[in-house]
Design a protein around this motif. Structure first.
Motif, PDB file in Angstrom:
ATOM      1  N   LYS A 134      33.431  39.956  46.265  1.00 23.00           N
ATOM      2  CA  LYS A 134      33.117  40.483  47.589  1.00 23.00           C
ATOM      3  C   LYS A 134      33.446  39.502  48.708  1.00 23.00           C
ATOM      4  O   LYS A 134      33.601  39.889  49.852  1.00 23.00           O
ATOM      5  CB  LYS A 134      31.626  40.837  47.670  1.00 23.00           C
ATOM      6  CG  LYS A 134      31.172  41.836  46.606  1.00 23.00           C
ATOM      7  CD  LYS A 134      31.887  43.178  46.735  1.00 23.00           C
ATOM      8  CE  LYS A 134      31.331  44.173  45.720  1.00 23.00           C
ATOM      9  NZ  LYS A 134      32.026  45.467  45.793  1.00 23.00           N
ATOM     10  N   ASP A 135      33.534  38.211  48.378  1.00 22.64           N
ATOM     11  CA  ASP A 135      33.709  37.218  49.436  1.00 22.64           C
ATOM     12  C   ASP A 135      35.163  36.866  49.677  1.00 22.64           C
ATOM     13  O   ASP A 135      35.458  35.952  50.434  1.00 22.64           O
ATOM     14  CB  ASP A 135      32.944  35.934  49.085  1.00 22.64           C
ATOM     15  CG  ASP A 135      33.413  35.381  47.750  1.00 22.64           C
ATOM     16  OD1 ASP A 135      33.230  34.169  47.524  1.00 22.64           O
ATOM     17  OD2 ASP A 135      33.948  36.159  46.951  1.00 22.64           O
ATOM     18  N   ILE A 136      36.095  37.563  49.015  1.00 20.94           N
ATOM     19  CA  ILE A 136      37.511  37.296  49.212  1.00 20.94           C
ATOM     20  C   ILE A 136      38.131  38.469  49.945  1.00 20.94           C
ATOM     21  O   ILE A 136      38.028  39.603  49.495  1.00 20.94           O
ATOM     22  CB  ILE A 136      38.241  37.082  47.865  1.00 20.94           C
ATOM     23  CG1 ILE A 136      37.682  35.847  47.173  1.00 20.94           C
ATOM     24  CG2 ILE A 136      39.748  36.952  48.086  1.00 20.94           C
ATOM     25  CD1 ILE A 136      38.302  35.596  45.824  1.00 20.94           C
ATOM     26  N   GLN A 137      38.754  38.196  51.060  1.00 23.39           N
ATOM     27  CA  GLN A 137      39.425  39.247  51.811  1.00 23.39           C
ATOM     28  C   GLN A 137      40.876  39.276  51.396  1.00 23.39           C
ATOM     29  O   GLN A 137      41.638  38.357  51.662  1.00 23.39           O
ATOM     30  CB  GLN A 137      39.339  38.987  53.314  1.00 23.39           C
ATOM     31  CG  GLN A 137      39.959  40.113  54.149  1.00 23.39           C
ATOM     32  CD  GLN A 137      39.769  39.865  55.628  1.00 23.39           C
ATOM     33  OE1 GLN A 137      39.228  38.838  56.018  1.00 23.39           O
ATOM     34  NE2 GLN A 137      40.211  40.791  56.438  1.00 23.39           N
ATOM     35  N   GLY A 163      46.655  36.317  45.940  1.00 25.73           N
ATOM     36  CA  GLY A 163      48.058  36.621  45.737  1.00 25.73           C
ATOM     37  C   GLY A 163      48.267  37.710  44.700  1.00 25.73           C
ATOM     38  O   GLY A 163      49.129  38.592  44.856  1.00 25.73           O
ATOM     39  N   ARG A 164      47.490  37.654  43.622  1.00 24.39           N
ATOM     40  CA  ARG A 164      47.596  38.687  42.598  1.00 24.39           C
ATOM     41  C   ARG A 164      47.207  40.049  43.153  1.00 24.39           C
ATOM     42  O   ARG A 164      47.821  41.071  42.850  1.00 24.39           O
ATOM     43  CB  ARG A 164      46.687  38.354  41.409  1.00 24.39           C
ATOM     44  CG  ARG A 164      47.206  37.266  40.496  1.00 24.39           C
ATOM     45  CD  ARG A 164      48.442  37.687  39.737  1.00 24.39           C
ATOM     46  NE  ARG A 164      48.251  38.901  38.987  1.00 24.39           N
ATOM     47  CZ  ARG A 164      47.744  38.956  37.753  1.00 24.39           C
ATOM     48  NH1 ARG A 164      47.353  37.847  37.161  1.00 24.39           N
ATOM     49  NH2 ARG A 164      47.632  40.112  37.126  1.00 24.39           N
ATOM     50  N   ILE A 165      46.158  40.074  43.987  1.00 25.96           N
ATOM     51  CA  ILE A 165      45.745  41.339  44.596  1.00 25.96           C
ATOM     52  C   ILE A 165      46.877  41.887  45.460  1.00 25.96           C
ATOM     53  O   ILE A 165      47.232  43.065  45.369  1.00 25.96           O
ATOM     54  CB  ILE A 165      44.468  41.152  45.435  1.00 25.96           C
ATOM     55  CG1 ILE A 165      43.280  40.818  44.525  1.00 25.96           C
ATOM     56  CG2 ILE A 165      44.175  42.408  46.247  1.00 25.96           C
ATOM     57  CD1 ILE A 165      42.011  40.495  45.268  1.00 25.96           C
ATOM     58  N   GLN A 166      47.448  41.018  46.285  1.00 27.88           N
ATOM     59  CA  GLN A 166      48.512  41.481  47.174  1.00 27.88           C
ATOM     60  C   GLN A 166      49.725  41.941  46.377  1.00 27.88           C
ATOM     61  O   GLN A 166      50.335  42.965  46.692  1.00 27.88           O
ATOM     62  CB  GLN A 166      48.921  40.378  48.145  1.00 27.88           C
ATOM     63  CG  GLN A 166      50.028  40.829  49.111  1.00 27.88           C
ATOM     64  CD  GLN A 166      50.259  39.840  50.221  1.00 27.88           C
ATOM     65  OE1 GLN A 166      49.349  39.121  50.614  1.00 27.88           O
ATOM     66  NE2 GLN A 166      51.474  39.806  50.735  1.00 27.88           N
ATOM     67  N   THR A 200      40.618  29.911  38.009  1.00 30.60           N
ATOM     68  CA  THR A 200      41.651  30.545  38.819  1.00 30.60           C
ATOM     69  C   THR A 200      41.450  30.210  40.291  1.00 30.60           C
ATOM     70  O   THR A 200      40.371  30.452  40.841  1.00 30.60           O
ATOM     71  CB  THR A 200      41.610  32.074  38.650  1.00 30.60           C
ATOM     72  OG1 THR A 200      41.684  32.383  37.261  1.00 30.60           O
ATOM     73  CG2 THR A 200      42.765  32.736  39.391  1.00 30.60           C
ATOM     74  N   PRO A 201      42.456  29.649  40.979  1.00 27.88           N
ATOM     75  CA  PRO A 201      42.312  29.339  42.412  1.00 27.88           C
ATOM     76  C   PRO A 201      42.151  30.612  43.233  1.00 27.88           C
ATOM     77  O   PRO A 201      42.679  31.668  42.878  1.00 27.88           O
ATOM     78  CB  PRO A 201      43.641  28.637  42.751  1.00 27.88           C
ATOM     79  CG  PRO A 201      44.230  28.233  41.447  1.00 27.88           C
ATOM     80  CD  PRO A 201      43.753  29.224  40.445  1.00 27.88           C
ATOM     81  N   VAL A 202      41.414  30.508  44.331  1.00 26.47           N
ATOM     82  CA  VAL A 202      41.219  31.658  45.216  1.00 26.47           C
ATOM     83  C   VAL A 202      42.559  32.185  45.711  1.00 26.47           C
ATOM     84  O   VAL A 202      42.777  33.385  45.812  1.00 26.47           O
ATOM     85  CB  VAL A 202      40.311  31.268  46.403  1.00 26.47           C
ATOM     86  CG1 VAL A 202      40.280  32.383  47.445  1.00 26.47           C
ATOM     87  CG2 VAL A 202      38.904  30.959  45.923  1.00 26.47           C
ATOM     88  N   GLY A 227      38.646  45.456  38.957  1.00 25.74           N
ATOM     89  CA  GLY A 227      37.552  44.528  38.714  1.00 25.74           C
ATOM     90  C   GLY A 227      37.303  43.598  39.880  1.00 25.74           C
ATOM     91  O   GLY A 227      36.164  43.346  40.266  1.00 25.74           O
ATOM     92  N   LEU A 228      38.382  43.083  40.483  1.00 22.70           N
ATOM     93  CA  LEU A 228      38.223  42.178  41.603  1.00 22.70           C
ATOM     94  C   LEU A 228      37.658  42.881  42.825  1.00 22.70           C
ATOM     95  O   LEU A 228      36.823  42.335  43.544  1.00 22.70           O
ATOM     96  CB  LEU A 228      39.562  41.533  41.955  1.00 22.70           C
ATOM     97  CG  LEU A 228      40.015  40.416  41.014  1.00 22.70           C
ATOM     98  CD1 LEU A 228      41.399  39.950  41.395  1.00 22.70           C
ATOM     99  CD2 LEU A 228      39.055  39.253  41.036  1.00 22.70           C
ATOM    100  N   MET A 229      38.101  44.098  43.070  1.00 20.90           N
ATOM    101  CA  MET A 229      37.598  44.833  44.222  1.00 20.90           C
ATOM    102  C   MET A 229      36.094  45.086  44.104  1.00 20.90           C
ATOM    103  O   MET A 229      35.374  45.164  45.086  1.00 20.90           O
ATOM    104  CB  MET A 229      38.332  46.175  44.357  1.00 20.90           C
ATOM    105  CG  MET A 229      39.778  46.032  44.753  1.00 20.90           C
ATOM    106  SD  MET A 229      40.006  45.158  46.316  1.00 20.90           S
ATOM    107  CE  MET A 229      41.772  45.327  46.538  1.00 20.90           C
ATOM    108  N   GLU A 230      35.605  45.192  42.867  1.00 22.57           N
ATOM    109  CA  GLU A 230      34.185  45.471  42.643  1.00 22.57           C
ATOM    110  C   GLU A 230      33.335  44.207  42.656  1.00 22.57           C
ATOM    111  O   GLU A 230      32.186  44.222  43.085  1.00 22.57           O
ATOM    112  CB  GLU A 230      34.004  46.186  41.298  1.00 22.57           C
ATOM    113  CG  GLU A 230      34.592  47.601  41.289  1.00 22.57           C
ATOM    114  CD  GLU A 230      34.457  48.234  39.923  1.00 22.57           C
ATOM    115  OE1 GLU A 230      33.919  47.575  39.002  1.00 22.57           O
ATOM    116  OE2 GLU A 230      34.882  49.387  39.754  1.00 22.57           O
TER     117      GLU A 230
END
Length: 208
Positions: free
Chosen positions: A120-123, A177-180, A170-172, A114-117
């Protein structure tokens, strides 16, 4: 000297007034009384223990998904595996459960997809190459092996957002961090799968 004291007193009085803010109780679906530990004020919300936060999440069908989970005004997106308290296991138990722990939970898979889709503005940080026996304590990612304080803070924020408190988004940094953390788990799961396949191929060659 009186002016600074007056300003501090006014700030303290404003803080106390904020902490005394009354919170409306939330009833569970389809019916029933509010959770016994449901905070009556903002102060009691800040004093909720981890056991109480876990119990509230369960009471409102957030940590134990069911037919009513998505029918509340907000959802906690409570990932039980990510928010689980660390447990001590013997080396035998760790070996038996190692493969299961390295797999991504369904919530993590959906979270990443969901986040990857949508974000878009978070690397997302680049996943690191893990050792064969990774240790979350050695990770520079605070959400791969978050401390007790981090874990409770995340739970409190989720409960706060669920009951309608402001400033609980939720903080950026947590999203990244969750993605990583999820990517690292995926990398390790792939490494483990490759290792198992190599062992199977070696055994087949021996008996060929």
């Amino acid at each position: 000297m009186m002016a600074p004291l007056t300003r501090r007193s006014s700030a303290l009085a404003a803080k106390i007034a904020t902490l005394q803010l009354q919170l409306a109780p939330l009833v569970p679906l389809p019916s029933g009384p509010p959770h016994p530990a449901f905070p009556k004020t903002l102060l009691t919300f800040q004093l909720l223990t981890e056991d109480e936060l876990d119990s509230i999440a369960h009471h409102y069908h957030q940590s134990t998904p069911g037919p009513w989970t998505m029918h509340y005004p907000a959802v906690m997106n409570w990932d039980k595996k990510f928010l689980a308290r660390p447990t001590r296991r013997s080396s035998r138990d760790a070996k038996m459960m190692g493969n299961e722990e390295r797999r991504l939970s369904q919530v993590e898979v959906k979270f990443v997809e969901g986040l990857m889709e949508t974000v878009k503005d978070i690397q997302a940080p680049e996943p690191r190459v893990l050792a064969s026996t990774p240790s979350s304590a050695n990770s520079s990612n605070p959400y791969a092996g978050h401390s007790d304080k981090d874990r409770i803070r995340i739970k409190r924020r989720k409960v706060g957002k669920f009951i309608g408190l402001v400033g609980m988004d939720t903080p950026v940094e947590e999203i990244a961090g969750r993605i990583q953390a999820s990517l690292e788990r995926a990398v390790e799961a792939s490494r483990e799968e490759l290792r198992r396949n190599e062992e199977i191929m070696l055994r087949r060659r021996k008996f060929a």
